[in-house]
Design an enzyme around this catalytic site. Structure first.
Site, PDB file in Angstrom:
ATOM      1  N   SER A  52       0.817  -1.211   0.000  1.00 38.04           N
ATOM      2  CA  SER A  52       0.000   0.000   0.000  1.00 38.04           C
ATOM      3  C   SER A  52       0.853   1.265   0.000  1.00 38.04           C
ATOM      4  O   SER A  52       1.950   1.289   0.590  1.00 38.04           O
ATOM      5  CB  SER A  52      -0.871  -0.026   1.259  1.00 38.04           C
ATOM      6  OG  SER A  52      -1.367   1.252   1.551  1.00 38.04           O
ATOM      7  N   TYR A  62      -2.210  -0.444  10.183  1.00 36.39           N
ATOM      8  CA  TYR A  62      -2.359  -1.048   8.850  1.00 36.39           C
ATOM      9  C   TYR A  62      -1.088  -0.842   8.030  1.00 36.39           C
ATOM     10  O   TYR A  62      -0.553  -1.786   7.430  1.00 36.39           O
ATOM     11  CB  TYR A  62      -3.563  -0.417   8.142  1.00 36.39           C
ATOM     12  CG  TYR A  62      -3.637  -0.712   6.660  1.00 36.39           C
ATOM     13  CD1 TYR A  62      -3.994  -1.973   6.190  1.00 36.39           C
ATOM     14  CD2 TYR A  62      -3.339   0.285   5.712  1.00 36.39           C
ATOM     15  CE1 TYR A  62      -4.067  -2.235   4.823  1.00 36.39           C
ATOM     16  CE2 TYR A  62      -3.407   0.029   4.353  1.00 36.39           C
ATOM     17  CZ  TYR A  62      -3.766  -1.233   3.911  1.00 36.39           C
ATOM     18  OH  TYR A  62      -3.827  -1.493   2.564  1.00 36.39           O
TER      19      TYR A  62
HETATM   20  N1  LIG Z   1      -8.423  -0.522  -2.201  1.00 41.08           N
HETATM   21  C1  LIG Z   1      -7.336   0.205  -2.074  1.00 41.08           C
HETATM   22  O1  LIG Z   1      -7.349   1.414  -2.348  1.00 41.08           O
HETATM   23  C2  LIG Z   1      -6.046  -0.409  -1.614  1.00 41.08           C
HETATM   24  C3  LIG Z   1      -4.921   0.431  -1.485  1.00 41.08           C
HETATM   25  C4  LIG Z   1      -3.724  -0.130  -1.064  1.00 41.08           C
HETATM   26  C5  LIG Z   1      -3.642  -1.473  -0.811  1.00 41.08           C
HETATM   27  N2  LIG Z   1      -4.734  -2.272  -0.933  1.00 41.08           N
HETATM   28  C6  LIG Z   1      -4.613  -3.696  -0.645  1.00 41.08           C
HETATM   29  O2  LIG Z   1      -5.165  -4.433  -1.723  1.00 41.08           O
HETATM   30  C7  LIG Z   1      -5.754  -5.644  -1.219  1.00 41.08           C
HETATM   31  C8  LIG Z   1      -7.207  -5.738  -1.648  1.00 41.08           C
HETATM   32  O3  LIG Z   1      -7.923  -4.617  -1.147  1.00 41.08           O
HETATM   33  P1  LIG Z   1      -9.474  -4.366  -1.436  1.00 41.08           P
HETATM   34  O4  LIG Z   1      -9.695  -2.916  -1.439  1.00 41.08           O
HETATM   35  O5  LIG Z   1      -9.889  -5.200  -2.579  1.00 41.08           O
HETATM   36  O6  LIG Z   1     -10.103  -4.924  -0.073  1.00 41.08           O
HETATM   37  P2  LIG Z   1     -11.309  -5.950   0.185  1.00 41.08           P
HETATM   38  O7  LIG Z   1     -11.567  -5.896   1.657  1.00 41.08           O
HETATM   39  O8  LIG Z   1     -12.442  -5.656  -0.736  1.00 41.08           O
HETATM   40  O9  LIG Z   1     -10.681  -7.348  -0.212  1.00 41.08           O
HETATM   41  C9  LIG Z   1      -9.933  -8.135   0.682  1.00 41.08           C
HETATM   42  C10 LIG Z   1     -10.546  -9.532   0.691  1.00 41.08           C
HETATM   43  O10 LIG Z   1      -9.753 -10.356   1.548  1.00 41.08           O
HETATM   44  C11 LIG Z   1     -10.608 -11.189   2.280  1.00 41.08           C
HETATM   45  N3  LIG Z   1      -9.927 -11.566   3.530  1.00 41.08           N
HETATM   46  C12 LIG Z   1      -9.647 -10.768   4.586  1.00 41.08           C
HETATM   47  N4  LIG Z   1      -9.038 -11.468   5.553  1.00 41.08           N
HETATM   48  C13 LIG Z   1      -8.921 -12.748   5.098  1.00 41.08           C
HETATM   49  C14 LIG Z   1      -8.396 -13.939   5.640  1.00 41.08           C
HETATM   50  N5  LIG Z   1      -7.872 -13.969   6.871  1.00 41.08           N
HETATM   51  N6  LIG Z   1      -8.439 -15.072   4.905  1.00 41.08           N
HETATM   52  C15 LIG Z   1      -8.998 -15.069   3.659  1.00 41.08           C
HETATM   53  N7  LIG Z   1      -9.519 -13.954   3.092  1.00 41.08           N
HETATM   54  C16 LIG Z   1      -9.493 -12.813   3.808  1.00 41.08           C
HETATM   55  C17 LIG Z   1     -11.862 -10.361   2.522  1.00 41.08           C
HETATM   56  O11 LIG Z   1     -13.025 -11.190   2.758  1.00 41.08           O
HETATM   57  C18 LIG Z   1     -11.974  -9.572   1.230  1.00 41.08           C
HETATM   58  O12 LIG Z   1     -12.841 -10.188   0.297  1.00 41.08           O
HETATM   59  C19 LIG Z   1      -5.555  -5.599   0.297  1.00 41.08           C
HETATM   60  O13 LIG Z   1      -4.375  -6.322   0.610  1.00 41.08           O
HETATM   61  C20 LIG Z   1      -5.364  -4.130   0.582  1.00 41.08           C
HETATM   62  O14 LIG Z   1      -4.654  -3.930   1.776  1.00 41.08           O
HETATM   63  C21 LIG Z   1      -5.940  -1.755  -1.319  1.00 41.08           C
END
Ligand SMILES: NC(=O)c1ccc[n+]([C@@H]2O[C@H](COP(=O)([O-])OP(=O)(O)OC[C@H]3O[C@@H](n4cnc5c(N)ncnc54)[C@H](O)[C@@H]3O)[C@@H](O)[C@H]2O)c1
Length: 322
Positions: free
Chosen positions: A129, A154
């Site tokens: 991130s 985080y």
């Molecule tokens: N959306 C953003 O702007 C953004 C920015 C930087 C980093 N990220 C990273 O990208 C990735 C995806 O983010 P997103 O926005 O799609 O979030 P999201 O919450 O929609 O997706 C994450 C998924 O992981 C699953 N999950 C969580 N804990 C789990 C576990 N212990 N075992 C199995 N599954 C699990 C959740 O059910 C969810 O469906 C994450 O790692 C997040 O930190 C996202």
């Protein structure tokens, strides 16, 4: 046919990634625990297209649970690529429940690295991130900038994940790419993220909580550009370990973003101004020269068009209901 394990494949970014990998003719395995950080019904809706494919297998389980990982190996055989996106993803929520973030975002990541080691994978891609840049004041942020300290549990957990990736790559020779995503938006965006939350509140005629004076700026990155970058990272083979920024390399002020939402929805926002919150940073801004030269990563989406695409999805899928 190569097999890719996507963790978090029912989430916002993961569900788009699974669809893209299916198009690229991979066999896609989605491991997601459908946790209730936000309504799991949304996650089930996210995967409806992918579920229609014969080349898609869904495992509803936890990345920290080796029983389900063993079951995946038994039923699916050797995995070639892991795209590890599962995480507790909210910055503000990490201040409320930091221990869970250590467990999932650090412990879960190490467990997936162990899985990658046992499978002898050809590539491990880790979703990091922009928040790892934390207090950095020099913009735009470059991958080789010294990190001056993270300001949320985080962000610290994501930085720890990157360090574990680097260590596993070093000691076990695993090719690993860590991608620093910059505020991702578009169809299926998480409901608590600003563009989604503000759009919903504006449509309901309710006030939107604005932290600070509106001058904080974000490098908003459209989902299709992120997915292109992740896909290219799965193919990257020039070095064993790399970190890349995946951003748009353009900043948009919070006040500008609200004005765009007003234009797109045709409704006026009611502002409920609040003080800046712990964990928030003033600006995120990606230098994407490295991804440009090594991954040919070239984001092309503009914020106005991107918010319009989000709004079209919002109206069709969620309306006022969630
Ligand atoms: N959306 C953003 O702007 C953004 C920015 C930087 C980093 N990220 C990273 O990208 C990735 C995806 O983010 P997103 O926005 O799609 O979030 P999201 O919450 O929609 O997706 C994450 C998924 O992981 C699953 N999950 C969580 N804990 C789990 C576990 N212990 N075992 C199995 N599954 C699990 C959740 O059910 C969810 O469906 C994450 O790692 C997040 O930190 C996202």
């Amino acid at each position: 046919m190569k097999k890719v394990l996507v963790t978090g494949g029912a989430g916002f970014i993961g569900s788009h990634l699974c669809e893209r990998l299916l198009k690229e003719e991979y066999f896609v395995i989605n491991l997601d625990n459908f946790n209730n950080y936000y309504d799991p019904k949304i996650k089930w809706r996210n995967i409806q297209e992918a579920l229609k494919s014969q080349n898609y297998a869904l495992y509803a389980g936890d990345i920290r649970d080796n029983k389900i990982l063993d079951q995946i190996n038994e039923e699916q055989g050797k995995i070639d690529i892991v795209c590890h996106l599962a995480a507790m993803a909210g910055v503000r929520n990490s201040l409320k429940d930091p221990v869970e973030y250590v467990s999932v975002d650090i412990g879960g990541t190490v467990n997936m690295l162990e899985f990658a080691r046992r499978n002898g994978v050809e590539k491990f891609v880790f979703a990091s991130s922009s928040s790892v840049y934390g207090k950095n004041s020099k913009v735009p942020f470059s991958e080789d900038d010294p990190l001056e300290g993270q300001v949320s549990p985080y962000a610290t957990a994501k930085r720890a994940g990157e360090l574990y990736c680097q260590t596993y790559s070093e000691i076990y020779n695993i090719p690993i790419v860590a991608l620093r995503f910059f505020t991702v938006y578009g169809p299926r965006q998480r409901p608590e993220m600003a563009i989604h939350l503000f759009t919903r509140l504006v449509m309901e005629g309710k006030p939107i909580p604005v932290f600070g004076d509106g001058s904080t700026a974000r490098d908003y990155t459209y989902i299709d550009d992120i997915i292109e970058g992740v896909y290219r990272a799965t193919l990257y083979d020039k070095t064993r370990f790399e970190i890349f920024n995946l951003g748009n390399s353009k900043t948009v002020k919070l006040s500008e973003m609200i004005a765009i939402i007003e234009q797109v929805t045709g409704k006026k926002a009611i502002i409920d101004r609040k003080p800046m919150q712990l964990g928030d940073v003033e600006i995120t801004y990606a230098n994407i020269a490295k991804g440009n030269s090594l991954l040919s990563y070239r984001p092309g989406s503009g914020i106005h068009q991107g918010v319009s695409e989000f709004f079209e999805w919002f109206e069709k899928n969620l309306g006022m209901e969630v």
